[in-house]
Design a protein around this motif. Structure first.
Motif, PDB file in Angstrom:
ATOM      1  N   THR A 353       0.834  -1.211   0.000  1.00  0.00           N
ATOM      2  CA  THR A 353       0.000   0.000   0.000  1.00  0.00           C
ATOM      3  C   THR A 353       0.863   1.254   0.000  1.00  0.00           C
ATOM      4  N   TYR A 354       1.926   1.215   0.804  1.00  0.00           N
ATOM      5  CA  TYR A 354       2.832   2.366   0.894  1.00  0.00           C
ATOM      6  C   TYR A 354       3.467   2.675  -0.463  1.00  0.00           C
ATOM      7  N   LYS A 355       3.930   1.644  -1.157  1.00  0.00           N
ATOM      8  CA  LYS A 355       4.563   1.858  -2.454  1.00  0.00           C
ATOM      9  C   LYS A 355       3.577   2.461  -3.459  1.00  0.00           C
ATOM     10  N   GLU A 356       2.314   2.002  -3.417  1.00  0.00           N
ATOM     11  CA  GLU A 356       1.309   2.523  -4.340  1.00  0.00           C
ATOM     12  C   GLU A 356       1.015   3.996  -4.053  1.00  0.00           C
ATOM     13  N   VAL A 357       0.836   4.317  -2.781  1.00  0.00           N
ATOM     14  CA  VAL A 357       0.520   5.707  -2.417  1.00  0.00           C
ATOM     15  C   VAL A 357       1.709   6.611  -2.700  1.00  0.00           C
ATOM     16  N   ARG A 358       2.900   6.135  -2.388  1.00  0.00           N
ATOM     17  CA  ARG A 358       4.105   6.950  -2.609  1.00  0.00           C
ATOM     18  C   ARG A 358       4.291   7.255  -4.093  1.00  0.00           C
ATOM     19  N   GLU A 359       4.011   6.267  -4.922  1.00  0.00           N
ATOM     20  CA  GLU A 359       4.135   6.478  -6.363  1.00  0.00           C
ATOM     21  C   GLU A 359       3.048   7.418  -6.894  1.00  0.00           C
ATOM     22  N   LYS A 360       1.830   7.279  -6.381  1.00  0.00           N
ATOM     23  CA  LYS A 360       0.707   8.097  -6.863  1.00  0.00           C
ATOM     24  C   LYS A 360       0.875   9.562  -6.477  1.00  0.00           C
ATOM     25  N   PHE A 361       1.454   9.808  -5.293  1.00  0.00           N
ATOM     26  CA  PHE A 361       1.612  11.181  -4.808  1.00  0.00           C
ATOM     27  C   PHE A 361       3.099  11.489  -4.606  1.00  0.00           C
ATOM     28  N   SER A 362       3.871  11.210  -5.612  1.00  0.00           N
ATOM     29  CA  SER A 362       5.322  11.349  -5.508  1.00  0.00           C
ATOM     30  C   SER A 362       5.772  12.794  -5.389  1.00  0.00           C
ATOM     31  N   ASP A 363       4.939  13.762  -5.781  1.00  0.00           N
ATOM     32  CA  ASP A 363       5.340  15.164  -5.730  1.00  0.00           C
ATOM     33  C   ASP A 363       5.068  15.809  -4.372  1.00  0.00           C
ATOM     34  N   HIS A 364       4.467  15.090  -3.444  1.00  0.00           N
ATOM     35  CA  HIS A 364       4.245  15.623  -2.102  1.00  0.00           C
ATOM     36  C   HIS A 364       5.536  15.578  -1.288  1.00  0.00           C
ATOM     37  N   LEU A 365       5.703  16.570  -0.427  1.00  0.00           N
ATOM     38  CA  LEU A 365       6.768  16.494   0.570  1.00  0.00           C
ATOM     39  C   LEU A 365       6.427  15.364   1.541  1.00  0.00           C
ATOM     40  N   TRP A 366       7.452  14.666   2.054  1.00  0.00           N
ATOM     41  CA  TRP A 366       7.169  13.361   2.669  1.00  0.00           C
ATOM     42  C   TRP A 366       8.077  13.090   3.872  1.00  0.00           C
ATOM     43  N   ILE A 367       7.487  12.471   4.911  1.00  0.00           N
ATOM     44  CA  ILE A 367       8.232  11.926   6.052  1.00  0.00           C
ATOM     45  C   ILE A 367       7.695  10.534   6.331  1.00  0.00           C
ATOM     46  N   ASP A 368       8.578   9.588   6.571  1.00  0.00           N
ATOM     47  CA  ASP A 368       8.180   8.237   6.986  1.00  0.00           C
ATOM     48  C   ASP A 368       8.479   8.057   8.464  1.00  0.00           C
ATOM     49  N   VAL A 369       7.507   7.472   9.181  1.00  0.00           N
ATOM     50  CA  VAL A 369       7.635   7.249  10.617  1.00  0.00           C
ATOM     51  C   VAL A 369       7.275   5.797  10.922  1.00  0.00           C
ATOM     52  N   VAL A 370       8.128   5.131  11.698  1.00  0.00           N
ATOM     53  CA  VAL A 370       7.816   3.795  12.209  1.00  0.00           C
ATOM     54  C   VAL A 370       7.369   3.958  13.647  1.00  0.00           C
ATOM     55  N   SER A 371       6.089   3.675  13.908  1.00  0.00           N
ATOM     56  CA  SER A 371       5.534   3.867  15.248  1.00  0.00           C
ATOM     57  C   SER A 371       5.702   2.615  16.099  1.00  0.00           C
ATOM     58  N   LYS A 372       5.427   2.770  17.391  1.00  0.00           N
ATOM     59  CA  LYS A 372       5.458   1.653  18.357  1.00  0.00           C
ATOM     60  C   LYS A 372       6.809   0.924  18.324  1.00  0.00           C
ATOM     61  N   CYS A 373       7.895   1.704  18.197  1.00  0.00           N
ATOM     62  CA  CYS A 373       9.206   1.072  18.083  1.00  0.00           C
ATOM     63  C   CYS A 373       9.613   0.360  19.374  1.00  0.00           C
ATOM     64  N   ASP A 374       8.949   0.682  20.483  1.00  0.00           N
ATOM     65  CA  ASP A 374       9.252  -0.021  21.741  1.00  0.00           C
ATOM     66  C   ASP A 374       8.767  -1.464  21.692  1.00  0.00           C
ATOM     67  N   LEU A 375       7.882  -1.782  20.755  1.00  0.00           N
ATOM     68  CA  LEU A 375       7.358  -3.151  20.642  1.00  0.00           C
ATOM     69  C   LEU A 375       8.088  -3.963  19.583  1.00  0.00           C
ATOM     70  N   LEU A 376       9.002  -3.334  18.853  1.00  0.00           N
ATOM     71  CA  LEU A 376       9.703  -4.059  17.799  1.00  0.00           C
ATOM     72  C   LEU A 376      10.636  -5.103  18.399  1.00  0.00           C
ATOM     73  N   LYS A 377      10.712  -6.243  17.763  1.00  0.00           N
ATOM     74  CA  LYS A 377      11.572  -7.335  18.213  1.00  0.00           C
ATOM     75  C   LYS A 377      12.797  -7.435  17.293  1.00  0.00           C
ATOM     76  N   ASP A 378      13.763  -8.209  17.754  1.00  0.00           N
ATOM     77  CA  ASP A 378      14.985  -8.352  16.957  1.00  0.00           C
ATOM     78  C   ASP A 378      14.705  -8.968  15.594  1.00  0.00           C
ATOM     79  N   SER A 379      13.802  -9.948  15.555  1.00  0.00           N
ATOM     80  CA  SER A 379      13.443 -10.571  14.283  1.00  0.00           C
ATOM     81  C   SER A 379      12.118 -10.005  13.811  1.00  0.00           C
TER      82      SER A 379
END
Length: 449
Positions: A353-379
């Motif tokens: 979904t991200y790739k589709e939206v990024r391609e469709k609105f490629s001219d927008h200024l953009w920031i990517d955020v990974v949320s809930k990083c405290d829950l991320l595991k090593d794998s």
């Protein structure tokens, strides 16, 4: 001779002709001009009357054909006017419930008295009935006409507001309600005029009273049976007025991502917006607006419904609202990713979904955020439904571990990365402000958003 006398008397009333005739040297004893002389005078005077003169330095100078002011071009047809401003929903009139309009109209019409100069009882009753029915028709019709005039035609709205009407009310419902309202107005006017005319033709006092009662009952029945159009318009007005006000000249940050990835939590942290925060998909049921004030600068933040992995034609209206914001408003994008496995959407689905939206609105200024990083595991987290062939894909593997390249990792619980996020967002919005000012200074340049 009678023709000459008649025309001469009419011409004598025209000042310019009177001056001409009195200055003419007529033979003594001649009381009238001949018919031929009068015709000659009339033709000359008509020519003199139609000649155009203008005052130049105190003198009257004939205006030639080339000097005549050109006839102004006809006014532009409203149907060709394209309105591109927002804020129409906040200008909608207050709509009264149909029952209030009806009983207020009946009450006011009954106050109408007959013309005082009428002495005959039958004529007085006939006059009173016709006047009351006419008043009732107008009291019912005027609010309807006012609503029809003040509720905008959808084709004159900004594309963003047109999308809100279609996606919030349903495609065609807005026009359908206004159509029923117009039909009700026409029926009220037709029936009101018909019964007022019948009442005015009554031959007795009793007949006039009966026709008055019959006309009131008929209008009342029509309004009760078809007045639901007014109540539907009342609900439409409430819904549209509740839509967030967007300033096209202020930079706007739009939070986008899958459902339940933490967009609403970030809106609360970044802005004054207070969206609902729950642990279930599609918490956001519409476009929510917040505001950021930094260094005496004003910015906007929108929280949008989540996007699922599916073709655009299969998206529900909530998802289409998100795409409408990106398509029609000059926004910068903060795309939120959840790789913890808590949101219900697999990382691979989010990636597609991200790739589709990024391609469709490629001219927008953009920031990517990974949320809930405290829950991320090593794998990285894997879902049973994920395609095993994609697991070997390098880009997908990188996305599962860290998200898109350059993404900011944040946690609302531990406040990790929030300071960096706020600083980056501020820089992004300042850049967006410069872009908006550049586009406003070059109106011929069409923004690619």
């Amino acid at each position: 001779m009678s023709w000459a006398t008649s025309n001469l008397s009419q011409l004598w009333k025209i000042p310019s002709i009177r001056l001409l005739l009195t200055s003419s040297k007529l033979p003594k004893g001649s009381s009238l001009l001949s018919a031929t002389e009068i015709r000659t005078t009339v033709c000359f005077c008509r020519k003199m009357q139609t000649q155009t003169y203008e005052v130049v330095n105190g003198s009257c100078v004939p205006v030639t054909q080339n000097n005549k002011q050109e006839t102004p071009a006809p006014a532009e047809d409203k149907s060709d006017v394209k309105v591109e401003t927002v804020g129409a929903f906040q200008k909608l009139p207050m709509v009264m419930p149909s029952v209030d309009i009806l009983y207020s109209a009946i009450k006011k019409s009954k106050r109408i008295s007959p013309t005082k100069s009428i002495v005959n009882a039958a004529k007085r009753e006939r006059n009173k009935g016709a006047r009351q029915l006419d008043a009732l028709m107008k009291e019912l019709g005027v609010p309807l006409r006012d609503y029809l005039d003040k509720f905008p035609n959808k084709k004159y709205l900004h594309p963003y507001e047109r999308s809100l009407i279609e996606l919030t009310l349903g495609d065609g419902n807005y026009e359908e309600v206004l159509g029923r309202l117009n039909a009700l107005k026409k029926k009220v006017n037709s029936v009101g005029k018909e019964h007022a005319s019948l009442c005015g033709k009554s031959v007795s006092k009793r007949e006039a009273e009966e026709r008055l009662a019959e006309g009131i009952k008929r209008l009342e029945d029509i309004f009760k049976s078809e007045g639901k159009a007014v109540d539907d318009l009342l609900n439409i007005a409430k819904t549209l007025r509740a839509m967030p006000v967007v300033d096209l000249k202020s930079p706007t940050l739009c939070l986008v991502g899958a459902p339940n990835v933490g967009k609403s939590s970030l809106v609360r942290i970044l802005s004054s917006g207070k969206p609902e925060i729950c642990n279930y998909p599609f918490t956001t049921r519409g476009i929510l607006m917040g505001h950021i004030h930094l260094n005496y600068q004003h910015f906007q933040v929108t929280d949008t419904p989540g996007l699922l992995r599916r073709p655009d034609e299969d998206r529900n209206n909530l998802e289409k609202l998100t795409l409408a914001v990106l398509q029609h408003l000059p926004t910068a994008v903060l795309y939120v990713h959840d790789l913890s496995g808590e949101c219900g959407s697999s990382p691979s689905d989010q990636f597609v979904t991200y790739k589709e939206v990024r391609e469709k609105f490629s001219d927008h200024l953009w920031i990517d955020v990974v949320s809930k990083c405290d829950l991320l595991k090593d794998s990285p987290v894997f879902y049973i439904t994920e395609d095993s062939s994609n697991q070997e894909h390098t880009e997908m593997e990188q996305y599962r571990k860290m998200g898109p390249p350059g993404a900011i990792h944040v946690s609302v619980m531990t406040e990790k990365g929030l300071s960096e996020l706020k600083s980056t967002v501020h820089e992004l919005l300042v850049s967006q402000m410069a872009r908006i000012k550049s586009q406003n200074s070059n109106p011929e340049e069409v923004p690619k958003t």
